[in-house]
Write an enzyme that holds these catalytic residues in place. Structure first.
Site, mmCIF file in Angstrom:
data_model
loop_
_atom_site.group_PDB
_atom_site.id
_atom_site.type_symbol
_atom_site.label_atom_id
_atom_site.label_comp_id
_atom_site.label_asym_id
_atom_site.label_seq_id
_atom_site.Cartn_x
_atom_site.Cartn_y
_atom_site.Cartn_z
ATOM 1 N N MET A 182 0.815 -1.206 0.000
ATOM 2 C CA MET A 182 0.000 0.000 0.000
ATOM 3 C C MET A 182 0.860 1.271 0.000
ATOM 4 S SD MET A 182 -3.037 -1.116 2.636
ATOM 5 C CE MET A 182 -4.022 0.349 2.290
ATOM 6 N N HIS A 183 0.232 2.383 -0.334
ATOM 7 C CA HIS A 183 0.762 3.741 -0.166
ATOM 8 C C HIS A 183 1.840 4.148 -1.171
ATOM 9 C CE1 HIS A 183 -1.321 3.178 3.571
ATOM 10 N NE2 HIS A 183 -0.374 2.459 4.120
ATOM 11 N N ASP A 199 -2.632 -4.814 0.186
ATOM 12 C CA ASP A 199 -2.173 -6.098 0.725
ATOM 13 C C ASP A 199 -2.790 -6.440 2.076
ATOM 14 O OD1 ASP A 199 -0.741 -4.157 2.106
ATOM 15 O OD2 ASP A 199 1.226 -5.013 1.686
#
Length: 508
Positions: A81-82, A241
């Site tokens: 992520m991110h 995830d």
């Protein structure tokens, strides 16, 4: 036969699995790639490496599953992520992607809070505070520090969504991963126009938002030829995830919490309603379950702390002189030590820390060493320190009244019986494992099957395929030791946080 693929674009590598309807795993494949740290606390990767790994692993599983091209009906995507993939108008990657554990954006986080009108107003808009790992601060960092690159910027995509672009030609994301960009109105499951306006960012930079099982496109002719599939194969939204791992563990209804020990550590609990921590210590994100949400606490370096120990300090175990796996040797040594590691504590903050401290300057520590301590004590202390860091999140979840009736352990660290036992004893709750160990890849394969019509919804898919297979009961004697040690662990950060700030300044 209908076959569904789940692809998880992780930090250390990509895993692809193929399942048939009913959940049986037909094949799986993994491929690794490098992680780059050009400066202290920076973390980057090349998006082309992700794509190469996806192509390689998909071709392998299709071959191993003996699948005919037309049998692969759908693909689900999961990813770290991110992370920020910056693209120009020609879809060229502008610079290496900044990852979830990159800590360079402290100034931009302060800028976001200031532009939003304060931390409380920011949380009201997007359910979360500004944290260095999130995507929005990375966009502002590019604007503030690399203006020439920012001038070229046409799209910002998350890691899995850049893979989606290469598969389908579509700029799209889905609600669970988009929640971690700090640009989504989590309650409304749509981009936050008020925050985008305050940050002077155009919504055109972002992809279309879907629910996790929704079809976002089909394979292009080029991608289908490269993968050995057909243009009839659909690609569903998938999930970040953490949400994908929760689906892969069957955490799709109230009362179940997933504890994941990967490179990072996650405590993930399902919520039927939007539950926001007003202090912003926990993340509140959209779940990969349509119309549902989750709360999540993250420690940035969980199993990654043990991996660092092996790679940097246990060269003798990696030299090849012995036939045993280094982790098995260390675990055996840790088993010879007692709960509590005879007063040795590890703060697993090698990449800063997120929950509950949100401190990019936090540092990893061994505290309490004496001449009596051995490598086994160090190993056990690392495992205990990571479990303590996860308990920090569990305590907040409990304080907010979110029910936790069962903890399901996942991630690479959950394969260790010792680490499962330590979790059970530190948490004071029974820990279970399930029949599927592939986590995020399995979760998005089920989302793919759901999106293709094999199941009515993801709850039905999980009920049909996921069962508990092992339980680790609490050792009450060990739990008592950990209950007494946990407040000491918590106090260590409070004692050291000002020193961490000064250490950070010295290392710049």
């Amino acid at each position: 036969m209908s076959i569904y693929l789940g692809i998880d674009i992780g930090t250390s590598g990509t895993k692809t699995i193929a399942i048939r309807e009913g959940g049986e795993i037909l094949a799986e494949s993994s491929a690794t790639y490098p992680l780059h740290h050009p400066k202290p606390m920076w973390s980057e990767q090349d998006p082309d490496d992700w794509w190469s790994a996806v192509v390689k692993t998909v071709r392998r599983v299709v071959k191993e599953a003996k699948a005919r091209p037309g049998e692969v009906k759908a693909i689900g995507l999961s990813g770290q992520m991110h992370g920020s993939v910056f693209l120009d108008k020609q879809d060229q990657v502008i610079r290496p992607a900044l990852l979830w554990n990159d800590q360079r954006t402290a100034k931009e986080c302060a800028e976001i809070e200031q532009r939003a009108g304060g931390r409380a107003k920011l949380i009201k808009m997007v359910a979360n505070p500004a944290l260095t790992g999130f995507t929005a601060p990375k966009i502002l960092w590019l604007r503030n520090n690399e203006p020439r690159n920012y001038a070229r910027l046409a799209k910002v995509l998350l890691p899995k969504d850049d893979v989606r672009r290469r598969l389908t030609g579509e700029y799209a994301t889905e609600v669970s991963d988009a929640s971690g960009m700090l640009l989504l109105d989590v309650s409304k499951r749509a981009w936050s126009k008020p925050l985008l306006s305050k940050l002077e960012l155009d919504e055109s930079l972002l992809g279309t938002v879907y629910e996790s099982e929704e079809v976002t496109g089909t394979l292009t002719a080029e991608a289908a030829k490269l993968l050995g599939l057909t243009t009839d194969c659909v690609v569903v939204g998938g999930a970040g995830d953490c949400a994908a791992n929760a689906v892969g563990n069957g955490v799709v209804k109230q009362g179940i919490l997933a504890s994941s020990l990967g490179t990072s550590g996650v405590m993930f609990v399902h919520s039927d309603d939007v539950a926001i921590d007003p202090e912003g210590r926990l993340h509140t994100f959209c779940h990969a379950v349509r119309g549902k949400w989750h709360m999540m606490g993250v420690t940035l370096c969980a199993a990654g702390t043990l991996e660092w120990f092996v790679q940097r300090l246990c060269a003798d175990l990696r030299s090849g002189r012995g036939k045993q796996d280094p982790y098995s040797v260390l675990t055996a040594e840790a088993l010879d030590t007692s709960p509590g590691s005879e007063g040795l504590f590890t703060l697993p903050y090698l990449a800063g820390e997120r929950t509950p401290h949100a401190d990019p300057n936090a540092r990893g520590c061994f505290i309490g060493m004496t001449l009596r301590h051995t490598r086994g004590h160090l190993t056990r202390s690392i495992m205990e320190g990571v479990a303590y860091s996860l308990r920090d999140s569990l305590e907040i979840i409990s304080d907010l009244g979110v029910p936790v009736r069962q903890i399901r352990a996942g991630g690479g660290g959950a394969k260790s019986a010792l680490w499962r036992q330590i979790q059970a004893d530190v948490f004071g709750k029974k820990v279970v494992t399930i029949n599927a160990e592939q986590g995020p890849a399995y979760g998005v394969a089920l989302l793919a099957a759901t999106g293709a019509g094999a199941y009515k919804n993801i709850q039905e898919a999980c009920a049909a395929t996921i069962q508990v297979v092992h339980e680790t009961a609490v050792d009450r004697k060990a739990a008592k030791i950990y209950n007494e040690a946990f407040p000491v662990y918590q106090g260590l950060y409070q004692s050291l946080k000002n020193d961490f700030q000064r250490i950070s300044e010295l290392s710049q």
